[in-house]
Enzyme design. Structure first.
Site, PDB file in Angstrom:
ATOM      1  N   GLU A 209       0.825  -1.213   0.000  1.00 27.90           N
ATOM      2  CA  GLU A 209       0.000   0.000   0.000  1.00 27.90           C
ATOM      3  C   GLU A 209       0.854   1.257   0.000  1.00 27.90           C
ATOM      4  O   GLU A 209       1.967   1.246   0.515  1.00 27.90           O
ATOM      5  CB  GLU A 209      -0.875   0.012   1.276  1.00 27.90           C
ATOM      6  CG  GLU A 209      -1.740  -1.225   1.398  1.00 27.90           C
ATOM      7  CD  GLU A 209      -2.348  -1.382   2.786  1.00 27.90           C
ATOM      8  OE1 GLU A 209      -2.106  -0.516   3.657  1.00 27.90           O
ATOM      9  OE2 GLU A 209      -3.056  -2.373   2.995  1.00 27.90           O
ATOM     10  N   LYS A 211       2.379   4.495   1.357  1.00 31.52           N
ATOM     11  CA  LYS A 211       2.602   5.034   2.700  1.00 31.52           C
ATOM     12  C   LYS A 211       2.475   6.542   2.596  1.00 31.52           C
ATOM     13  O   LYS A 211       3.316   7.208   1.985  1.00 31.52           O
ATOM     14  CB  LYS A 211       3.972   4.650   3.251  1.00 31.52           C
ATOM     15  CG  LYS A 211       4.174   5.161   4.681  1.00 31.52           C
ATOM     16  CD  LYS A 211       5.476   4.680   5.276  1.00 31.52           C
ATOM     17  CE  LYS A 211       5.554   4.892   6.783  1.00 31.52           C
ATOM     18  NZ  LYS A 211       5.305   6.246   7.241  1.00 31.52           N
ATOM     19  N   ARG A 216      -1.786   9.401  11.682  1.00 32.78           N
ATOM     20  CA  ARG A 216      -2.569   8.183  11.888  1.00 32.78           C
ATOM     21  C   ARG A 216      -3.890   8.553  12.544  1.00 32.78           C
ATOM     22  O   ARG A 216      -3.916   9.339  13.492  1.00 32.78           O
ATOM     23  CB  ARG A 216      -1.772   7.260  12.820  1.00 32.78           C
ATOM     24  CG  ARG A 216      -2.397   5.878  13.057  1.00 32.78           C
ATOM     25  CD  ARG A 216      -1.894   4.936  12.037  1.00 32.78           C
ATOM     26  NE  ARG A 216      -2.341   3.569  12.214  1.00 32.78           N
ATOM     27  CZ  ARG A 216      -1.536   2.558  12.526  1.00 32.78           C
ATOM     28  NH1 ARG A 216      -0.254   2.767  12.774  1.00 32.78           N
ATOM     29  NH2 ARG A 216      -2.011   1.327  12.590  1.00 32.78           N
ATOM     30  N   ARG A 231      -2.668   8.559  16.933  1.00 30.84           N
ATOM     31  CA  ARG A 231      -1.770   7.434  17.178  1.00 30.84           C
ATOM     32  C   ARG A 231      -1.597   7.170  18.673  1.00 30.84           C
ATOM     33  O   ARG A 231      -1.471   6.045  19.103  1.00 30.84           O
ATOM     34  CB  ARG A 231      -0.441   7.858  16.570  1.00 30.84           C
ATOM     35  CG  ARG A 231       0.608   6.852  16.468  1.00 30.84           C
ATOM     36  CD  ARG A 231       1.824   7.572  15.885  1.00 30.84           C
ATOM     37  NE  ARG A 231       2.861   6.626  15.573  1.00 30.84           N
ATOM     38  CZ  ARG A 231       3.576   6.003  16.492  1.00 30.84           C
ATOM     39  NH1 ARG A 231       3.362   6.239  17.764  1.00 30.84           N
ATOM     40  NH2 ARG A 231       4.498   5.139  16.129  1.00 30.84           N
ATOM     41  N   GLU A 260      -5.041   6.877   7.716  1.00 30.21           N
ATOM     42  CA  GLU A 260      -4.139   8.017   7.757  1.00 30.21           C
ATOM     43  C   GLU A 260      -4.925   9.224   7.250  1.00 30.21           C
ATOM     44  O   GLU A 260      -5.767   9.077   6.369  1.00 30.21           O
ATOM     45  CB  GLU A 260      -2.953   7.719   6.819  1.00 30.21           C
ATOM     46  CG  GLU A 260      -1.816   8.680   6.891  1.00 30.21           C
ATOM     47  CD  GLU A 260      -0.803   8.390   8.009  1.00 30.21           C
ATOM     48  OE1 GLU A 260      -1.076   7.513   8.862  1.00 30.21           O
ATOM     49  OE2 GLU A 260       0.242   9.042   8.027  1.00 30.21           O
ATOM     50  N   PHE A 295      -6.989   2.059   5.805  1.00 34.95           N
ATOM     51  CA  PHE A 295      -6.253   0.861   5.375  1.00 34.95           C
ATOM     52  C   PHE A 295      -6.588  -0.385   6.186  1.00 34.95           C
ATOM     53  O   PHE A 295      -6.092  -1.465   5.900  1.00 34.95           O
ATOM     54  CB  PHE A 295      -4.743   1.095   5.302  1.00 34.95           C
ATOM     55  CG  PHE A 295      -4.124   1.775   6.505  1.00 34.95           C
ATOM     56  CD1 PHE A 295      -4.004   1.111   7.709  1.00 34.95           C
ATOM     57  CD2 PHE A 295      -3.638   3.073   6.394  1.00 34.95           C
ATOM     58  CE1 PHE A 295      -3.418   1.735   8.800  1.00 34.95           C
ATOM     59  CE2 PHE A 295      -3.052   3.705   7.486  1.00 34.95           C
ATOM     60  CZ  PHE A 295      -2.940   3.030   8.695  1.00 34.95           C
ATOM     61  N   ARG A 366       4.898  -3.782  17.197  1.00 31.73           N
ATOM     62  CA  ARG A 366       5.693  -3.528  16.013  1.00 31.73           C
ATOM     63  C   ARG A 366       6.302  -4.866  15.618  1.00 31.73           C
ATOM     64  O   ARG A 366       7.388  -5.213  16.057  1.00 31.73           O
ATOM     65  CB  ARG A 366       6.781  -2.489  16.316  1.00 31.73           C
ATOM     66  CG  ARG A 366       7.451  -1.941  15.067  1.00 31.73           C
ATOM     67  CD  ARG A 366       8.603  -1.003  15.405  1.00 31.73           C
ATOM     68  NE  ARG A 366       8.200   0.219  16.085  1.00 31.73           N
ATOM     69  CZ  ARG A 366       7.705   1.296  15.467  1.00 31.73           C
ATOM     70  NH1 ARG A 366       7.544   1.308  14.167  1.00 31.73           N
ATOM     71  NH2 ARG A 366       7.382   2.351  16.162  1.00 31.73           N
ATOM     72  N   LYS A 372       7.526  -1.278   6.630  1.00 38.06           N
ATOM     73  CA  LYS A 372       7.486  -0.041   5.840  1.00 38.06           C
ATOM     74  C   LYS A 372       8.787   0.130   5.073  1.00 38.06           C
ATOM     75  O   LYS A 372       9.851  -0.305   5.523  1.00 38.06           O
ATOM     76  CB  LYS A 372       7.222   1.169   6.745  1.00 38.06           C
ATOM     77  CG  LYS A 372       8.262   1.395   7.806  1.00 38.06           C
ATOM     78  CD  LYS A 372       7.894   2.591   8.696  1.00 38.06           C
ATOM     79  CE  LYS A 372       8.835   2.655   9.891  1.00 38.06           C
ATOM     80  NZ  LYS A 372       8.542   3.721  10.825  1.00 38.06           N
TER      81      LYS A 372
HETATM   82  N1  LIG Z   1      -0.889   2.180   4.154  1.00 34.68           N
HETATM   83  C1  LIG Z   1      -0.466   2.401   5.403  1.00 34.68           C
HETATM   84  N2  LIG Z   1      -0.537   1.406   6.319  1.00 34.68           N
HETATM   85  C2  LIG Z   1      -0.101   1.604   7.582  1.00 34.68           C
HETATM   86  N3  LIG Z   1       0.416   2.752   8.037  1.00 34.68           N
HETATM   87  C3  LIG Z   1       0.501   3.778   7.164  1.00 34.68           C
HETATM   88  C4  LIG Z   1       0.065   3.649   5.822  1.00 34.68           C
HETATM   89  N4  LIG Z   1       0.272   4.841   5.217  1.00 34.68           N
HETATM   90  C5  LIG Z   1       0.815   5.650   6.113  1.00 34.68           C
HETATM   91  N5  LIG Z   1       0.959   5.037   7.299  1.00 34.68           N
HETATM   92  C6  LIG Z   1       1.587   5.646   8.499  1.00 34.68           C
HETATM   93  O1  LIG Z   1       2.833   4.997   8.671  1.00 34.68           O
HETATM   94  C7  LIG Z   1       3.008   4.570   9.996  1.00 34.68           C
HETATM   95  C8  LIG Z   1       3.650   3.184   9.975  1.00 34.68           C
HETATM   96  O2  LIG Z   1       4.935   3.264  10.499  1.00 34.68           O
HETATM   97  P1  LIG Z   1       5.164   3.010  12.042  1.00 34.68           P
HETATM   98  O3  LIG Z   1       4.232   1.981  12.524  1.00 34.68           O
HETATM   99  O4  LIG Z   1       6.602   2.752  12.206  1.00 34.68           O
HETATM  100  O5  LIG Z   1       4.730   4.388  12.690  1.00 34.68           O
HETATM  101  P2  LIG Z   1       5.645   5.644  12.901  1.00 34.68           P
HETATM  102  O6  LIG Z   1       6.608   5.316  13.971  1.00 34.68           O
HETATM  103  O7  LIG Z   1       4.711   6.786  13.107  1.00 34.68           O
HETATM  104  O8  LIG Z   1       6.430   5.742  11.537  1.00 34.68           O
HETATM  105  P3  LIG Z   1       6.704   6.910  10.528  1.00 34.68           P
HETATM  106  O9  LIG Z   1       7.390   7.988  11.334  1.00 34.68           O
HETATM  107  O10 LIG Z   1       7.592   6.233   9.531  1.00 34.68           O
HETATM  108  O11 LIG Z   1       5.374   7.327   9.983  1.00 34.68           O
HETATM  109  C9  LIG Z   1       1.630   4.482  10.603  1.00 34.68           C
HETATM  110  O12 LIG Z   1       1.653   4.812  11.974  1.00 34.68           O
HETATM  111  C10 LIG Z   1       0.803   5.443   9.776  1.00 34.68           C
HETATM  112  O13 LIG Z   1       0.719   6.695  10.437  1.00 34.68           O
END
Ligand SMILES: Nc1ncnc2c1ncn2[C@@H]1O[C@H](COP(=O)(O)OP(=O)(O)OP(=O)(O)O)[C@@H](O)[C@H]1O
Length: 507
Positions: A209, A211, A216, A231, A260, A295, A366, A372
């Site tokens: 998907e 990103k 979030r 989040r 998101e 998502f 996690r 990702k």
């Molecule tokens: N298709 C998707 N599926 C899941 N998460 C997504 C998607 N698109 C964007 N995101 C965002 O990416 C994040 C996934 O990375 P992670 O779980 O590591 O969170 P994070 O620490 O906030 O990471 P980052 O700073 O890279 O966004 C999710 O928290 C969400 O906010």
């Protein structure tokens, strides 16, 4: 329970690096608490539930000049009530009411108790590491399997409530904690891989998907009642009426969605993350229209879906959200995954998330089921200090000292922070102004050149990579670090770890 009992346990937990000794001490404390006191005990240990809502700053606390009590008399219940009163004091006269409550607490607490309370009020207790230890302590005190306690905590999003149920509830009550529409759960998180093909190797057949670099959101709907959470489970419903409207029009009476949100510019490209976040801050700087991209779906009309494989959840998602779904494909073909990633980048997005189609929704975890892939490496680091600028930046706090988290205590004390670099690149005038005003609120001490901060602020840093470095205690330094912006949706306990940075060292 006396506050002194809790403080001496917290001291013992802080003084030992043995996880087992920590669990023992906390389990012992929990089993001595009266059932009615458990949420207050947990609230104080975690310091988290009211953090940020107390309206207490370092300045207010250091302005108090009050003699402390010689011997302990405060109970946990009294402190809990006082903190509640601080959190709810608002309107005219609230500043006076606040300093009255603080002064009263300070005079009734012993010096050791006050030291603990100040750290709890300012959020300095290292709650990130503690919540994992506390989960095990609850399991030990209640004589229940840790996995059952963990599941209940993730689904209720509330460790204090989980402790109460575990320690005072009936047989089966913990297992009965399920998803509840209107009560947010901790979101599932993603691991990292260098390329889409490497991610596919980890997940097997996957939903690949886009990103999106937004914020979030978790959305709960029960009929016309809609709740939108961040989040970190903060309720932002009233800030995003346009999302509420979209969710009300979906064909499901009860639903929990994960997604998101982001706003787009005139050409349909994504606006920067900081602009999206400005909709959630204390001051709404600009009126931007947000839209959701969903998502995942966790619940639909009486049916919990978190234990179903992603393939089943995606079919439901398609049915419920239609066009509000995030772009993606289901594939096991590396070329197709690479192509989707190129499309995502060409459209201005951050990369892709590759998700195993056979995996359940692991709330708060996690794991390796979501991976990702972002071509621009970014880390969320903690600001440990800032140096006064020179030249054009004279008078402004500029060059940032950046720290990675060390949950294992390999390079810092357990759950301390290890410095990995400095940067002033990428700081706009607006950020410089903000830092100079904000940092003194987080100051721990200063020298002529540098203001050192308590680890409370998370900043997102883009880098070209990492390199070995004998200069920094973790043996690793950032290459060409530049500031992307502050991550106000993240707490220091969620910052990237020194182990993640070290894993990216080559050879
Ligand atoms: N298709 C998707 N599926 C899941 N998460 C997504 C998607 N698109 C964007 N995101 C965002 O990416 C994040 C996934 O990375 P992670 O779980 O590591 O969170 P994070 O620490 O906030 O990471 P980052 O700073 O890279 O966004 C999710 O928290 C969400 O906010």
């Amino acid at each position: 329970m006396m506050l002194a009992e809790l403080v001496s346990t917290a001291d013992r937990v802080g003084a030992t690096s043995s996880r087992l000794a920590k669990i023992d001490a906390l389990a012992d404390l929990l089993s001595r608490a009266d059932p009615a006191e458990i949420p207050a005990v947990m609230g104080l240990l975690l310091a988290a539930p009211r953090q940020g809502r107390l309206g207490v700053g370092w300045r207010g606390i250091s302005a108090l000049d009050i003699a402390h009590a010689d011997s302990p008399t405060l109970t946990v219940g009294e402190v809990d009530q006082a903190l509640d009163a601080l959190a709810t004091a608002s309107g005219t006269g609230s500043a006076a009411a606040r300093s009255g409550i603080l002064g009263d607490l300070a005079s009734r607490a012993t010096a050791a108790e006050w030291d603990f309370l100040v750290r709890a009020m300012l959020g300095e207790l290292r709650t990130g590491a503690l919540s994992g230890v506390l989960l095990d302590a609850i399991a030990r005190a209640a004589d229940r399997p840790a996995a059952v306690v963990r599941r209940a905590a993730m689904l209720s999003g509330d460790l204090g409530e989980t402790a109460r149920i575990a320690l005072t509830g009936d047989e089966g009550d913990l297992e009965a904690v399920g998803l509840q529409v209107g009560r947010p759960v901790l979101p599932m998180l993603a691991a990292t891989a260098a390329t889409p093909s490497a991610a596919l190797e980890v997940t097997g057949r996957a939903s690949v998907e886009y990103k999106l670099d937004g914020a979030r959101i978790q959305v709960h709907r029960h009929g016309d009642e809609v709740g939108v959470y961040t989040r970190s489970l903060a309720d932002i419903t009233h800030r995003v009426p346009e999302i509420v409207e979209i969710v009300r029009a979906l064909p499901a009476h009860d639903v929990i969605l994960d997604g998101e949100t982001l706003s787009l510019d005139e050409d349909g490209g994504p606006r920067p993350f900081q602009e999206t976040m400005s909709r959630f801050g204390a001051e709404v700087s600009r009126e931007l229209v947000l839209r959701p991209w969903f998502f995942d779906v966790l619940h639909v009309d009486g049916r919990d879906l978190i234990d179903e494989p992603l393939s089943v959840r995606l079919a439901e998602l398609e049915r419920v959200v239609g066009d509000w779904r995030i772009p993606g494909i289901v594939t096991d073909d590396a070329d197709a995954a690479e192509q989707l990633s190129r499309d995502a980048l060409a459209a201005g997005h951050e990369g892709v998330v590759v998700k195993a189609v056979d995996a359940p929704y692991a709330a708060g975890r996690r794991g390796k089921s979501w991976v990702k892939v972002k071509p621009v490496l970014t880390f969320d680091l903690v600001v440990l200090g800032a140096e006064w600028g020179s030249g054009r930046r004279r008078g402004w706090l500029s060059n940032l000292h950046l720290g990675a988290r060390d949950p294992s205590g390999e390079f810092a004390d357990a759950d301390g922070y290890v410095m990995v670099g400095k940067t002033f690149k990428g700081l706009t005038d607006e950020l410089l102004r903000w830092q100079t005003a904000e940092f003194p609120e987080h100051e721990s001490h200063r020298t002529a050149s540098t203001v050192f901060l308590r680890p409370e602020l998370v900043v997102e840093i883009a880098v070209d990579g990492v390199q070995r470095s004998p200069r920094y205690p973790g043996g690793v330094a950032l290459r060409f670090a530049r500031v992307k912006g502050y991550r106000q949706d993240k707490s220091p306990a969620e910052a990237d770890t020194i182990q993640t940075l070290r894993s990216l060292l080559r050879g």
